[in-house]
Structure formats: structure tokens, C-alpha cells
Design a protein around this motif. Structure first.
Motif, PDB file in Angstrom:
ATOM      1  N   PHE A 102     -17.112  12.407  -2.362  1.00 26.54           N
ATOM      2  CA  PHE A 102     -17.080  11.909  -0.986  1.00 26.54           C
ATOM      3  C   PHE A 102     -16.783  12.974   0.069  1.00 26.54           C
ATOM      4  O   PHE A 102     -16.701  12.660   1.257  1.00 26.54           O
ATOM      5  N   GLY A 103     -16.580  14.229  -0.323  1.00 27.88           N
ATOM      6  CA  GLY A 103     -16.105  15.235   0.605  1.00 27.88           C
ATOM      7  C   GLY A 103     -17.129  15.689   1.626  1.00 27.88           C
ATOM      8  O   GLY A 103     -18.341  15.610   1.414  1.00 27.88           O
ATOM      9  N   SER A 104     -16.619  16.194   2.753  1.00 26.79           N
ATOM     10  CA  SER A 104     -17.466  16.756   3.801  1.00 26.79           C
ATOM     11  C   SER A 104     -17.907  18.161   3.400  1.00 26.79           C
ATOM     12  O   SER A 104     -17.398  18.742   2.431  1.00 26.79           O
ATOM     13  N   ASP A 105     -18.840  18.727   4.179  1.00 20.79           N
ATOM     14  CA  ASP A 105     -19.307  20.087   3.896  1.00 20.79           C
ATOM     15  C   ASP A 105     -18.157  21.076   3.946  1.00 20.79           C
ATOM     16  O   ASP A 105     -18.067  21.984   3.107  1.00 20.79           O
ATOM     17  N   GLN A 106     -17.266  20.917   4.908  1.00 22.42           N
ATOM     18  CA  GLN A 106     -16.128  21.834   5.017  1.00 22.42           C
ATOM     19  C   GLN A 106     -15.190  21.686   3.823  1.00 22.42           C
ATOM     20  O   GLN A 106     -14.706  22.680   3.273  1.00 22.42           O
ATOM     21  N   TYR A 166      -4.440  20.293  -3.210  1.00 19.07           N
ATOM     22  CA  TYR A 166      -4.167  18.950  -3.730  1.00 19.07           C
ATOM     23  C   TYR A 166      -5.037  17.932  -2.996  1.00 19.07           C
ATOM     24  O   TYR A 166      -5.248  18.047  -1.784  1.00 19.07           O
ATOM     25  N   VAL A 167      -5.529  16.946  -3.728  1.00 22.59           N
ATOM     26  CA  VAL A 167      -6.023  15.727  -3.089  1.00 22.59           C
ATOM     27  C   VAL A 167      -4.885  14.727  -3.177  1.00 22.59           C
ATOM     28  O   VAL A 167      -4.435  14.375  -4.274  1.00 22.59           O
ATOM     29  N   ILE A 168      -4.404  14.295  -2.021  1.00 21.27           N
ATOM     30  CA  ILE A 168      -3.194  13.480  -1.968  1.00 21.27           C
ATOM     31  C   ILE A 168      -3.491  12.136  -1.309  1.00 21.27           C
ATOM     32  O   ILE A 168      -4.277  12.049  -0.367  1.00 21.27           O
ATOM     33  N   PHE A 169      -2.866  11.101  -1.811  1.00 21.59           N
ATOM     34  CA  PHE A 169      -3.090   9.739  -1.323  1.00 21.59           C
ATOM     35  C   PHE A 169      -1.840   9.252  -0.607  1.00 21.59           C
ATOM     36  O   PHE A 169      -0.720   9.416  -1.098  1.00 21.59           O
ATOM     37  N   ALA A 170      -2.057   8.636   0.567  1.00 20.69           N
ATOM     38  CA  ALA A 170      -0.935   8.185   1.391  1.00 20.69           C
ATOM     39  C   ALA A 170      -1.306   6.893   2.102  1.00 20.69           C
ATOM     40  O   ALA A 170      -2.493   6.575   2.287  1.00 20.69           O
ATOM     41  N   ARG A 171      -0.264   6.174   2.522  1.00 18.74           N
ATOM     42  CA  ARG A 171      -0.465   4.898   3.208  1.00 18.74           C
ATOM     43  C   ARG A 171      -0.683   5.137   4.703  1.00 18.74           C
ATOM     44  O   ARG A 171       0.166   5.680   5.399  1.00 18.74           O
ATOM     45  N   THR A 172      -1.858   4.732   5.185  1.00 17.34           N
ATOM     46  CA  THR A 172      -2.190   4.859   6.603  1.00 17.34           C
ATOM     47  C   THR A 172      -2.135   3.509   7.314  1.00 17.34           C
ATOM     48  O   THR A 172      -2.237   3.453   8.538  1.00 17.34           O
ATOM     49  N   GLY A 173      -1.996   2.408   6.555  1.00 11.80           N
ATOM     50  CA  GLY A 173      -1.641   1.118   7.134  1.00 11.80           C
ATOM     51  C   GLY A 173      -2.744   0.302   7.744  1.00 11.80           C
ATOM     52  O   GLY A 173      -2.472  -0.600   8.553  1.00 11.80           O
ATOM     53  N   GLU A 174      -3.999   0.539   7.390  1.00 14.91           N
ATOM     54  CA  GLU A 174      -5.082  -0.274   7.951  1.00 14.91           C
ATOM     55  C   GLU A 174      -4.999  -1.729   7.499  1.00 14.91           C
ATOM     56  O   GLU A 174      -5.476  -2.639   8.181  1.00 14.91           O
ATOM     57  N   ALA A 175      -4.393  -1.957   6.334  1.00 16.88           N
ATOM     58  CA  ALA A 175      -4.230  -3.304   5.775  1.00 16.88           C
ATOM     59  C   ALA A 175      -3.115  -3.234   4.744  1.00 16.88           C
ATOM     60  O   ALA A 175      -2.713  -2.142   4.315  1.00 16.88           O
ATOM     61  N   PRO A 176      -2.585  -4.398   4.322  1.00 15.33           N
ATOM     62  CA  PRO A 176      -1.535  -4.374   3.301  1.00 15.33           C
ATOM     63  C   PRO A 176      -2.075  -3.887   1.957  1.00 15.33           C
ATOM     64  O   PRO A 176      -3.277  -3.967   1.680  1.00 15.33           O
ATOM     65  N   ALA A 178      -3.477  -2.150  -1.324  1.00 14.44           N
ATOM     66  CA  ALA A 178      -4.436  -1.113  -1.668  1.00 14.44           C
ATOM     67  C   ALA A 178      -5.373  -0.760  -0.528  1.00 14.44           C
ATOM     68  O   ALA A 178      -5.881   0.371  -0.463  1.00 14.44           O
ATOM     69  N   LYS A 179      -5.608  -1.687   0.372  1.00 17.27           N
ATOM     70  CA  LYS A 179      -6.582  -1.444   1.442  1.00 17.27           C
ATOM     71  C   LYS A 179      -6.023  -0.617   2.587  1.00 17.27           C
ATOM     72  O   LYS A 179      -6.738  -0.331   3.545  1.00 17.27           O
ATOM     73  N   GLY A 180      -4.757  -0.219   2.484  1.00 10.59           N
ATOM     74  CA  GLY A 180      -4.158   0.582   3.544  1.00 10.59           C
ATOM     75  C   GLY A 180      -3.885   2.012   3.145  1.00 10.59           C
ATOM     76  O   GLY A 180      -3.013   2.664   3.718  1.00 10.59           O
ATOM     77  N   LEU A 181      -4.630   2.532   2.166  1.00  8.29           N
ATOM     78  CA  LEU A 181      -4.426   3.894   1.677  1.00  8.29           C
ATOM     79  C   LEU A 181      -5.572   4.801   2.095  1.00  8.29           C
ATOM     80  O   LEU A 181      -6.713   4.348   2.253  1.00  8.29           O
ATOM     81  N   SER A 182      -5.270   6.083   2.251  1.00  9.58           N
ATOM     82  CA  SER A 182      -6.287   7.074   2.574  1.00  9.58           C
ATOM     83  C   SER A 182      -6.052   8.317   1.723  1.00  9.58           C
ATOM     84  O   SER A 182      -4.965   8.542   1.182  1.00  9.58           O
ATOM     85  N   ALA A 183      -7.108   9.138   1.607  1.00  6.27           N
ATOM     86  CA  ALA A 183      -7.041  10.366   0.808  1.00  6.27           C
ATOM     87  C   ALA A 183      -7.180  11.581   1.713  1.00  6.27           C
ATOM     88  O   ALA A 183      -7.962  11.573   2.671  1.00  6.27           O
ATOM     89  N   PHE A 184      -6.427  12.639   1.399  1.00  7.47           N
ATOM     90  CA  PHE A 184      -6.418  13.851   2.205  1.00  7.47           C
ATOM     91  C   PHE A 184      -6.533  15.082   1.310  1.00  7.47           C
ATOM     92  O   PHE A 184      -6.050  15.090   0.177  1.00  7.47           O
ATOM     93  N   LEU A 185      -7.156  16.113   1.850  1.00 11.74           N
ATOM     94  CA  LEU A 185      -7.230  17.409   1.177  1.00 11.74           C
ATOM     95  C   LEU A 185      -6.122  18.290   1.746  1.00 11.74           C
ATOM     96  O   LEU A 185      -6.077  18.543   2.953  1.00 11.74           O
ATOM     97  N   ALA A 221      -8.923  16.937   7.376  1.00 15.58           N
ATOM     98  CA  ALA A 221      -8.382  16.856   6.012  1.00 15.58           C
ATOM     99  C   ALA A 221      -8.636  15.489   5.387  1.00 15.58           C
ATOM    100  O   ALA A 221      -8.573  15.345   4.157  1.00 15.58           O
ATOM    101  N   LEU A 222      -8.912  14.485   6.214  1.00 15.56           N
ATOM    102  CA  LEU A 222      -9.163  13.138   5.708  1.00 15.56           C
ATOM    103  C   LEU A 222     -10.463  13.123   4.905  1.00 15.56           C
ATOM    104  O   LEU A 222     -11.502  13.578   5.375  1.00 15.56           O
ATOM    105  N   ILE A 223     -10.399  12.590   3.689  1.00 16.61           N
ATOM    106  CA  ILE A 223     -11.589  12.462   2.838  1.00 16.61           C
ATOM    107  C   ILE A 223     -12.143  11.057   3.021  1.00 16.61           C
ATOM    108  O   ILE A 223     -11.439  10.069   2.803  1.00 16.61           O
ATOM    109  N   GLY A 224     -13.400  10.962   3.406  1.00 15.10           N
ATOM    110  CA  GLY A 224     -13.961   9.651   3.697  1.00 15.10           C
ATOM    111  C   GLY A 224     -13.390   9.099   4.989  1.00 15.10           C
ATOM    112  O   GLY A 224     -13.137   9.835   5.951  1.00 15.10           O
ATOM    113  N   LYS A 225     -13.142   7.781   4.997  1.00 16.77           N
ATOM    114  CA  LYS A 225     -12.627   7.112   6.181  1.00 16.77           C
ATOM    115  C   LYS A 225     -11.210   6.599   5.943  1.00 16.77           C
ATOM    116  O   LYS A 225     -10.806   6.398   4.801  1.00 16.77           O
TER     117      LYS A 225
END
Length: 378
Positions: A102-106, A166-176, A178-185, A221-225
Motif C-alpha cells: 500500500f505504500g506511496s512512491d516516497q 518500523y511500520v507502526i500502528f496507532a489509534r487515530t480515532g476515526e471509529a471505535p 479496529a476501525k480507528g487505527l492507522s499505519a505509519f512509516l 509517513a501515513l501509509i494508506g488512509k
């Protein structure tokens, strides 16, 4: 050499057979390595695997797809020769799996480095309060003018302390949940990231607990949305889970090879152990476990490579059966080696320690049973 008749199964193509033979030659020249300094060993293995061209298979170049059968063959072969070599290869793939898919060109610039062996990758998902329950992730990522601020802890992170990214996963809070997590490089040298603890286990691996204290990452740094972290994590595990079964399969094959040589050479009451019917029964059980595991592993890989969107059930079956079967095979190997089977430094003793973690990481065996049951009942 281990039985390779499975290479002629219809799950595999000529390119897979050629790759397997080439890797076998490479392993004979380069493995095993000295494990006494595990950090140095892993760095050396990543560099060697990169120089040999094997890490190019750990991630997909632009416009390509990951070939899961290739991943399985590489992991099986490496694990049969040296479990730490399998670990080094696997973590390059798993660590950058989200970027590969899912990563961007950068972001893919990091993938180019990990595929060459110039950088070491890590997958930072597990936390002190959340292992298999990814939805319970507590690490937070909050919007700030500079991008995102991350705070929290990750633990049991493979390559923790030696990774460059690291690819790291954190809670960004879009929803309660599993649906509120995002991935970062996240580069390893970012301010606020520290190694809180190095973790020792029964088999040597570089593992660590990480602390994130006001770690600021840019928007790119955000992977995907935002909010797609759980989907990204599950997509990565959907690809790599069956390869855990392949690694277990390689360990089981090595245990079988060691045991066959042992029972042919060891004599009791004037005859080789191999002449005893009870021993023959154990050998038959080991062979059966190995072939059944191989069929499930390469079926799951083939289904994914044929274009299936998800192989959750097949991958769960492959990982569950292959890792549990390998544990049984290796236990029998230790038993048939007698006292030598528990002698520190022997091949089967090392395998006995190496296999145990595979029944836990990337979804413990009981979690795989839940996944399979829900698939059947649903």
C-alpha cells in the motif's frame, strides 16, 4: 538432503523449482552462522541475503505482486538450514509488507533499501495490552501542525533495537475499535523513540519493547488512509501467515533428516534403531505430519497467488497445522536421539527451542482455531 519430491506438486512452477535449487546451493555455502551475538548475526544475515539477491523476493517492486509460493519456499529452505536466517528474511518481508502492498512512491524508497539488504525493517503492532487482539491497540497518533504525534508502547517487536525503519500502528480515532487505527512509516532515528527493554527468549532473536514519547512524524509517513490500519495489518498477515507454516515445515524437515540419520547409525541389541517397528512407526508419523503440513502451506500460497482477495481461512489452517505438526515432529526427533536430543548445542535441541515461538507469533494457535471455526460457522 531433505525430501524434495513436493517440488513436483502442481502448486509449484518451474521457476519455483529453479529458485529452490539455487537457494539450496547458497545455503550450503553461507549457513549456518554463529548466533552468539544475535544482533551482529542478524545484521550480517540481512546483508548476505541482500547481496545474494534473495531479499528482492521479500517485497514487490512497483507494478509487481508478492509471490507467496516463493516466500514460502525461501522461508522453508532457510529455516531448514538456520532458523535465524529465516527470521532475518521473514522480518524484511513482514516489516515492509504494508509498504509493499500500500505504500506511496516516497515510502517505497525504504522498500528498495530493505530489498537490497541496506536497511533492516520491523513490524510494530503488538503492545503490552494487545497481542492477538489488534483492536485493543492503545498507542495514539494525534494530528499536530507538523503531521502526527505518536505516544505509547510496543512490545515483542522483532528486530527491535536493530531496525532502521518500523511500520507502526496507532489509534487515530476515526471509529471505535479496529476501525480507528492507522499505519505509519517511522525511521528508527526519529526523536522520541527509545528502546525501553531488550527481551530474551529461549531461542535467540533481536526483540525489544519500544517507547514512543512525543514522536512526531510528517503527514507523508501515513501509509494508506487514516483509519485503514487494521485493514493494512490484516492484509499483510494474510500474505505472510502461511509463510510461518513454511518456516515450521523447514524445521520439521531438518528434524526428520537428523532423525533418519540417527536411527540408521545408532545400534541397540546388535541392530540399528531403524529396524525396530516402534521406531519405524514414529518415522511414519513424522513423514505424514510433514506431507500434510506441506500440502496445507502450498495450497494457501497457491490460492493467494491465483488472485484470491483474501485467504484468511487457508492461511490460518496452514499456520495452525504446520506449526503444531512441526512441534510434534521435533519432539519425536528429540526422543529418538535419546540423551543427545537434549544436549545443549545439538541440532534437534536447537530446533526444539526454535519451533516454540512459531505457535504464538502472527496469531497464536488458538486464535487460528477461532478464525477457522468462524469461517466454517459463518
Amino acid at each position: 538432503m531433505a525430501d524434495q519430491s513436493y517440488l513436483n506438486w502442481p502448486f509449484l512452477d518451474d521457476r519455483h523449482r529453479d529458485l529452490s535449487m539455487a537457494l539450496e546451493d547458497w545455503c550450503a555455502s553461507h549457513l549456518p552462522v554463529d548466533h552468539h551475538d544475535v544482533d551482529a548475526a542478524c545484521r550480517g544475515l540481512v546483508a548476505a541475503l541482500g547481496a545474494g539477491g534473495w531479499l528482492r523476493h521479500s517485497g514487490a517492486a512497483e507494478g509487481e505482486r508478492l509471490d507467496v509460493r516463493t516466500l514460502c519456499l525461501i522461508r522453508e529452505t532457510l529455516a531448514r538450514h538456520d532458523a535465524l536466517a529465516d527470521f532475518a528474511f521473514a522480518m524484511q518481508g513482514l516489516g515492509m509488507g504494508a509498504v509493499s502492498l500500500f505504500g506511496s512512491d516516497q515510502q517505497r524508497r525504504w522498500l528498495e533499501r530493505t530489498r537490497r539488504g541496506d536497511a533492516i525493517a520491523a513490524f510494530a503492532l503488538t503492545e503490552p495490552g494487545s497481542g492477538s487482539d489488534v483492536a485493543a491497540t492503545a498507542t495514539t497518533a494525534v494530528r499536530v501542525p507538523e503531521g502526527w504525534r505518536l505516544d505509547g508502547e510496543k512490545t515483542w517487536i522483532s528486530n527491535g533495537g536493530i531496525a532502521d525503519v518500523y511500520v507502526i500502528f496507532a489509534r487515530t480515532g476515526e471509529a471505535p475499535g479496529a476501525k480507528g487505527l492507522s499505519a505509519f512509516l517511522m525511521p528508527a532515528d526519529v526523536a522520541g523513540l527509545s528502546v525501553a527493554e531488550r527481551l530474551e527468549t529461549i531461542a535467540p532473536h533481536p526483540l525489544a519493547r519500544l517507547k514512543l514519547d512525543n514522536v512526531v512524524l510528517p503527514d507523508d509517513a501515513l501509509i494508506g488512509k487514516p483509519g485503514e490500519g487494521f485493514k493494512l495489518a490484516m492484509s499483510v498477515l494474510d500474505v505472510f501467515r502461511s509463510t510461518v507454516g513454511a518456516a515450521a515445515l523447514g524445521m520439521a524437515r531438518r528434524a526428520m533428516d537428523e532423525t533418519v540419520a540417527r536411527v540408521k547409525a545408532r545400534r541397540i541389541q546388535g541392530q540399528p534403531l531403524a529396524e525396530l517397528q516402534m521406531v519405524q512407526g514414529h518415522i511414519a508419523d513424522m513423514a505424514l505430519e510433514i506431507d500434510a503440513a506441506a500440502a496445507l502451506v502450498y495450497r494457501a500460497a497457491w490460492v493467494k497467488d491465483m488472485g484470491a482477495a483474501r485467504v484468511t481461512r487457508e492461511a490460518a489452517m496452514a499456520k495452525l497445522y504446520a506449526t503444531e505438526a512441526a512441534q510434534r515432529v521435533i519432539d519425536l526427533a528429540v526422543q529418538l536421539h535419546g540423551g543427545d536430543g537434549v544436549r545443549s548445542g545439538s541440532v534437534v535441541e536447537a530446533l526444539y527451542r526454535d519451533i516454540r515461538a512459531l505457535r504464538i507469533y502472527e496469531g497464536a494457535s488458538d486464535v487460528q482455531r477461532v478464525v477457522i471455526a468462524r469461517s466454517v460457522l459463518g
